[in-house]
Design a protein around this motif. Structure first.
Motif, PDB file in Angstrom:
ATOM      1  N   LEU A   4      -5.020 -17.998  -3.931  1.00 18.68           N
ATOM      2  CA  LEU A   4      -4.086 -17.483  -2.818  1.00 18.68           C
ATOM      3  C   LEU A   4      -2.957 -16.772  -3.292  1.00 18.68           C
ATOM      4  CD1 LEU A   4      -4.374 -20.412  -0.172  1.00 18.68           C
ATOM      5  CD2 LEU A   4      -5.746 -18.234  -0.135  1.00 18.68           C
ATOM      6  N   VAL A   5      -2.722 -15.613  -3.116  1.00 20.06           N
ATOM      7  CA  VAL A   5      -1.642 -14.850  -3.643  1.00 20.06           C
ATOM      8  C   VAL A   5      -0.697 -14.300  -2.544  1.00 20.06           C
ATOM      9  CG1 VAL A   5      -0.757 -13.151  -4.978  1.00 20.06           C
ATOM     10  CG2 VAL A   5      -2.691 -14.493  -5.701  1.00 20.06           C
ATOM     11  N   GLU A   6       0.376 -14.662  -2.238  1.00 21.18           N
ATOM     12  CA  GLU A   6       1.317 -14.224  -1.215  1.00 21.18           C
ATOM     13  C   GLU A   6       2.086 -12.981  -1.723  1.00 21.18           C
ATOM     14  OE1 GLU A   6       1.885 -18.714  -0.616  1.00 21.18           O
ATOM     15  OE2 GLU A   6       1.735 -17.271  -2.481  1.00 21.18           O
ATOM     16  N   SER A   7       2.289 -12.159  -0.896  1.00 20.98           N
ATOM     17  CA  SER A   7       3.219 -11.100  -0.887  1.00 20.98           C
ATOM     18  C   SER A   7       4.263 -10.379   0.281  1.00 20.98           C
ATOM     19  CB  SER A   7       2.655  -9.742  -1.533  1.00 20.98           C
ATOM     20  OG  SER A   7       1.621  -9.293  -0.505  1.00 20.98           O
ATOM     21  N   GLY A  15      17.682 -10.324  12.463  1.00 21.82           N
ATOM     22  CA  GLY A  15      17.314  -9.386  13.329  1.00 21.82           C
ATOM     23  C   GLY A  15      16.064  -8.442  12.957  1.00 21.82           C
ATOM     24  N   GLY A  16      16.033  -8.532  11.783  1.00 22.86           N
ATOM     25  CA  GLY A  16      14.991  -7.577  11.141  1.00 22.86           C
ATOM     26  C   GLY A  16      13.484  -8.229  11.065  1.00 22.86           C
ATOM     27  N   SER A  17      12.638  -7.744  10.511  1.00 25.58           N
ATOM     28  CA  SER A  17      11.321  -8.069  10.318  1.00 25.58           C
ATOM     29  C   SER A  17      10.729  -8.056   8.905  1.00 25.58           C
ATOM     30  CB  SER A  17      10.325  -6.859  11.278  1.00 25.58           C
ATOM     31  OG  SER A  17      10.724  -7.164  12.703  1.00 25.58           O
ATOM     32  N   LEU A  18       9.487  -8.635   8.677  1.00 28.48           N
ATOM     33  CA  LEU A  18       8.934  -8.616   7.475  1.00 28.48           C
ATOM     34  C   LEU A  18       7.636  -9.185   7.834  1.00 28.48           C
ATOM     35  CD1 LEU A  18      11.153 -10.662   4.839  1.00 28.48           C
ATOM     36  CD2 LEU A  18      10.525  -8.284   4.800  1.00 28.48           C
ATOM     37  N   ARG A  19       6.629  -8.534   6.946  1.00 33.93           N
ATOM     38  CA  ARG A  19       5.189  -8.927   7.221  1.00 33.93           C
ATOM     39  C   ARG A  19       4.715  -9.373   5.928  1.00 33.93           C
ATOM     40  NH1 ARG A  19      -0.099  -5.370   7.557  1.00 33.93           N
ATOM     41  NH2 ARG A  19      -1.375  -6.547   9.163  1.00 33.93           N
ATOM     42  N   LEU A  20       4.352 -10.693   5.999  1.00 31.77           N
ATOM     43  CA  LEU A  20       3.834 -11.455   4.660  1.00 31.77           C
ATOM     44  C   LEU A  20       2.332 -11.273   4.727  1.00 31.77           C
ATOM     45  CD1 LEU A  20       5.714 -14.914   4.727  1.00 31.77           C
ATOM     46  CD2 LEU A  20       6.446 -12.635   3.704  1.00 31.77           C
ATOM     47  N   SER A  21       1.661 -11.224   3.453  1.00 29.48           N
ATOM     48  CA  SER A  21       0.312 -11.071   3.286  1.00 29.48           C
ATOM     49  C   SER A  21      -0.289 -12.112   2.262  1.00 29.48           C
ATOM     50  CB  SER A  21       0.047  -9.966   2.582  1.00 29.48           C
ATOM     51  OG  SER A  21       0.236  -8.616   3.445  1.00 29.48           O
ATOM     52  N   CYS A  22      -1.135 -12.749   2.512  1.00 27.00           N
ATOM     53  CA  CYS A  22      -1.930 -13.661   1.525  1.00 27.00           C
ATOM     54  C   CYS A  22      -3.212 -13.277   1.105  1.00 27.00           C
ATOM     55  CB  CYS A  22      -1.930 -15.106   2.252  1.00 27.00           C
ATOM     56  SG  CYS A  22      -2.750 -16.235   1.168  1.00 27.00           S
ATOM     57  N   ALA A  23      -3.442 -12.743   0.031  1.00 27.41           N
ATOM     58  CA  ALA A  23      -4.933 -12.479  -0.438  1.00 27.41           C
ATOM     59  C   ALA A  23      -5.664 -13.445  -0.889  1.00 27.41           C
ATOM     60  CB  ALA A  23      -4.718 -11.265  -1.281  1.00 27.41           C
ATOM     61  N   TYR A  80      -2.224 -12.806   7.401  1.00 29.61           N
ATOM     62  CA  TYR A  80      -0.847 -12.109   7.628  1.00 29.61           C
ATOM     63  C   TYR A  80       0.084 -12.990   8.463  1.00 29.61           C
ATOM     64  CZ  TYR A  80      -3.756  -7.928   6.067  1.00 29.61           C
ATOM     65  OH  TYR A  80      -4.754  -7.127   5.726  1.00 29.61           O
ATOM     66  N   LEU A  81       1.520 -12.726   8.157  1.00 28.23           N
ATOM     67  CA  LEU A  81       2.353 -13.461   9.029  1.00 28.23           C
ATOM     68  C   LEU A  81       3.320 -12.096   9.460  1.00 28.23           C
ATOM     69  CD1 LEU A  81       3.258 -15.900  10.472  1.00 28.23           C
ATOM     70  CD2 LEU A  81       4.836 -16.319   8.417  1.00 28.23           C
ATOM     71  N   GLN A  82       3.340 -11.708  10.469  1.00 32.53           N
ATOM     72  CA  GLN A  82       4.364 -10.907  10.879  1.00 32.53           C
ATOM     73  C   GLN A  82       5.427 -11.766  11.670  1.00 32.53           C
ATOM     74  OE1 GLN A  82       4.413  -7.272  11.182  1.00 32.53           O
ATOM     75  NE2 GLN A  82       6.406  -7.671  11.549  1.00 32.53           N
ATOM     76  N   MET A  83       6.630 -11.147  10.985  1.00 27.81           N
ATOM     77  CA  MET A  83       7.997 -12.012  11.438  1.00 27.81           C
ATOM     78  C   MET A  83       9.048 -10.938  12.125  1.00 27.81           C
ATOM     79  SD  MET A  83       8.090 -14.620   8.187  1.00 27.81           S
ATOM     80  CE  MET A  83       8.872 -13.442   7.057  1.00 27.81           C
ATOM     81  N   ASN A  84       9.314 -11.254  13.278  1.00 26.80           N
ATOM     82  CA  ASN A  84      10.417 -10.520  13.724  1.00 26.80           C
ATOM     83  C   ASN A  84      11.510 -11.214  14.305  1.00 26.80           C
ATOM     84  OD1 ASN A  84       8.505  -8.290  13.862  1.00 26.80           O
ATOM     85  ND2 ASN A  84       7.616  -8.778  15.561  1.00 26.80           N
ATOM     86  N   THR A 121       6.237 -17.163  -1.640  1.00 30.70           N
ATOM     87  CA  THR A 121       6.900 -15.838  -1.622  1.00 30.70           C
ATOM     88  C   THR A 121       8.548 -16.176  -0.995  1.00 30.70           C
ATOM     89  OG1 THR A 121       7.009 -13.398  -1.142  1.00 30.70           O
ATOM     90  CG2 THR A 121       6.007 -14.918   0.566  1.00 30.70           C
ATOM     91  N   GLN A 122       9.420 -15.684  -1.555  1.00 28.89           N
ATOM     92  CA  GLN A 122      10.835 -16.095  -0.918  1.00 28.89           C
ATOM     93  C   GLN A 122      11.133 -15.160   0.141  1.00 28.89           C
ATOM     94  OE1 GLN A 122      13.261 -18.508  -1.825  1.00 28.89           O
ATOM     95  NE2 GLN A 122      14.461 -17.646  -0.054  1.00 28.89           N
ATOM     96  N   VAL A 123      11.628 -15.670   1.315  1.00 32.49           N
ATOM     97  CA  VAL A 123      12.446 -14.682   2.200  1.00 32.49           C
ATOM     98  C   VAL A 123      13.815 -15.205   2.518  1.00 32.49           C
ATOM     99  CG1 VAL A 123      12.268 -14.444   4.616  1.00 32.49           C
ATOM    100  CG2 VAL A 123      10.013 -14.703   3.512  1.00 32.49           C
TER     101      VAL A 123
END
Length: 127
Positions: A4-7, A15-23, A80-84, A121-123
């Motif tokens: 598994l590789v996260e990005s 208040g912002g957003s990020l989308r994490l992926s894990c292949a 995926y993890l969509q974070m809002n 992956t660091q957030v």
């Protein structure tokens, strides 16, 4: 074996957003329940969200409900993890994990139920 590789991690303002992926590697991705966990310094690794084989069932920790969305694309072997509405308390290393024994509708929340882990992956959310 599954690798598994996260990005997608990074620095974002509150208040912002990020989308994490894990292949994921391997040909049986669709037979794994997938989870996202996070670990802040000095704290235990906690479940964020989990998703069943087909994506038909999901689980969210209470503090993530309404803000985070877990999804998967079995054809692409990616979760995926969509974070809002991110807040400083969301700062942590985020890990994806695969569970081989959850069955088709399982959404495990116990880290001990997961067999394979990514490197994380660091957030970081600034105030």
């Amino acid at each position: 074996q599954v690798q598994l590789v996260e990005s997608g991690g990074g620095l974002v303002q509150a208040g912002g957003s990020l989308r994490l992926s894990c292949a994921a590697s391997g040909r049986t991705f669709s037979r794994y329940a997938m989870g996202w966990f996070r670990q802040a310094p000095g704290r235990e690794r906690d479940v964020v969200a989990a998703i069943s084989w087909s994506g038909g069932r999901t689980y969210y920790a209470d503090s993530m409900k309404g803000r985070f969305t877990i999804s998967r694309d079995n054809a692409e072997s990616t979760v995926y993890l969509q974070m809002n509405s991110l807040a400083p308390d969301d700062t942590a290393v985020y890990y994806c994990a695969a569970a081989s024994r959850a069955g088709p509708i399982g959404v495990p929340v116990d880290p001990e139920k997961y067999d394979f882990w990514g490197q994380g992956t660091q957030v970081t959310v600034s105030s």
